[in-house]
Scaffold this motif. Structure first.
Motif, PDB file in Angstrom:
ATOM      1  N   GLN A  81     -20.387  -2.595  28.994  1.00  0.00           N
ATOM      2  CA  GLN A  81     -21.638  -2.556  29.758  1.00  0.00           C
ATOM      3  C   GLN A  81     -22.146  -3.967  30.029  1.00  0.00           C
ATOM      4  O   GLN A  81     -22.626  -4.264  31.123  1.00  0.00           O
ATOM      5  CB  GLN A  81     -22.706  -1.732  29.039  1.00  0.00           C
ATOM      6  CG  GLN A  81     -23.937  -1.481  29.896  1.00  0.00           C
ATOM      7  CD  GLN A  81     -23.613  -0.649  31.130  1.00  0.00           C
ATOM      8  OE1 GLN A  81     -23.107   0.453  31.024  1.00  0.00           O
ATOM      9  NE2 GLN A  81     -23.906  -1.186  32.304  1.00  0.00           N
ATOM     10  N   SER A  82     -22.001  -4.866  29.058  1.00  0.00           N
ATOM     11  CA  SER A  82     -22.392  -6.261  29.253  1.00  0.00           C
ATOM     12  C   SER A  82     -21.581  -6.891  30.386  1.00  0.00           C
ATOM     13  O   SER A  82     -22.123  -7.597  31.248  1.00  0.00           O
ATOM     14  CB  SER A  82     -22.185  -7.029  27.944  1.00  0.00           C
ATOM     15  OG  SER A  82     -22.365  -8.403  28.133  1.00  0.00           O
TER      16      SER A  82
ATOM     17  N   TRP B 299     -20.601   0.864  37.374  1.00  0.00           N
ATOM     18  CA  TRP B 299     -21.980   0.552  36.984  1.00  0.00           C
ATOM     19  C   TRP B 299     -22.293   0.885  35.536  1.00  0.00           C
ATOM     20  O   TRP B 299     -23.069   0.201  34.895  1.00  0.00           O
ATOM     21  CB  TRP B 299     -22.975   1.312  37.864  1.00  0.00           C
ATOM     22  CG  TRP B 299     -23.005   0.829  39.272  1.00  0.00           C
ATOM     23  CD1 TRP B 299     -22.417   1.424  40.351  1.00  0.00           C
ATOM     24  CD2 TRP B 299     -23.622  -0.353  39.764  1.00  0.00           C
ATOM     25  NE1 TRP B 299     -22.631   0.686  41.485  1.00  0.00           N
ATOM     26  CE2 TRP B 299     -23.384  -0.407  41.146  1.00  0.00           C
ATOM     27  CE3 TRP B 299     -24.358  -1.371  39.173  1.00  0.00           C
ATOM     28  CZ2 TRP B 299     -23.851  -1.449  41.938  1.00  0.00           C
ATOM     29  CZ3 TRP B 299     -24.825  -2.401  39.969  1.00  0.00           C
ATOM     30  CH2 TRP B 299     -24.567  -2.422  41.336  1.00  0.00           C
TER      31      TRP B 299
ATOM     32  N   ASP C 112     -22.839  -5.348  33.668  1.00  0.00           N
ATOM     33  CA  ASP C 112     -24.175  -5.858  34.004  1.00  0.00           C
ATOM     34  C   ASP C 112     -24.126  -7.280  34.539  1.00  0.00           C
ATOM     35  O   ASP C 112     -24.977  -7.681  35.332  1.00  0.00           O
ATOM     36  CB  ASP C 112     -25.092  -5.812  32.774  1.00  0.00           C
ATOM     37  CG  ASP C 112     -25.481  -4.403  32.373  1.00  0.00           C
ATOM     38  OD1 ASP C 112     -25.262  -3.450  33.159  1.00  0.00           O
ATOM     39  OD2 ASP C 112     -26.000  -4.249  31.242  1.00  0.00           O
TER      40      ASP C 112
ATOM     41  N   SER D 186     -15.710   2.834  32.450  1.00  0.00           N
ATOM     42  CA  SER D 186     -16.807   2.781  33.413  1.00  0.00           C
ATOM     43  C   SER D 186     -16.777   4.006  34.310  1.00  0.00           C
ATOM     44  O   SER D 186     -15.748   4.675  34.441  1.00  0.00           O
ATOM     45  CB  SER D 186     -16.716   1.520  34.274  1.00  0.00           C
ATOM     46  OG  SER D 186     -15.695   1.642  35.256  1.00  0.00           O
TER      47      SER D 186
END
Length: 146
Positions: free
Chosen positions: A130-131, A24, A134, A19
């Motif tokens: 990313q999941s 983010w 998020d 990350s």
């Protein structure tokens, strides 16, 4: 600043994603080639140290019905070993269909054959991480462990 590392563990290759410092955005980082199971932990520890990981997300390959098979049990064991070796928060995250999605995204980008095969694991790790991000992954999860 949290720096999460996403790990997609396979029999021959381990995909690594990381990350941004704000937690983010996930970026595909590398594929670690392994020839024995014993190589996995030290190589992943090295990758985590290289980026200054503050938390780790290990892909959990659940069956389509949500049950845990042999691959999921291996991922759970690997996550426990990472937690013990690093003292960092280690979370398991559902990775169902990430490899298929990664193949599709890479085909759309024009990557074919061997180039795609060599990168798909890190793209799958990126999608899985990313999941997690998020879903609020970086916020408030540095102290908790699953």
């Amino acid at each position: 600043m949290p720096r999460w590392v996403g790990i997609d563990v396979g029999e021959k290759r381990i995909g690594v994603a990381v990350s941004d410092p704000d937690g983010w955005l996930a970026t595909a980082r590398e594929v670690i080639e392994i020839s024995t199971a014993g190589e996995a932990l030290p190589r992943v520890l090295e990758a985590c140290r290289a980026v200054g990981a503050t938390g780790i997300v290990v892909g959990l390959p659940l069956n389509m019905d949500g049950s845990r098979g042999e691959a999921a049990r291996k991922a759970e064991t690997f996550a426990r070993e990472l937690r013990a070796a690093t003292g960092l928060p280690v979370h398991l995250w559902d990775e169902r269909l990430t490899t298929r999605s990664a193949h599709g995204a890479m085909l759309e980008a024009g990557l074919r054959g061997e180039r795609r095969r060599g990168r798909v694991d890190m793209v799958a790790a990126q999608m899985m991480l990313q999941s997690f991000l998020d879903a609020g992954g970086a916020a408030g999860r540095l102290s908790g462990q699953e």
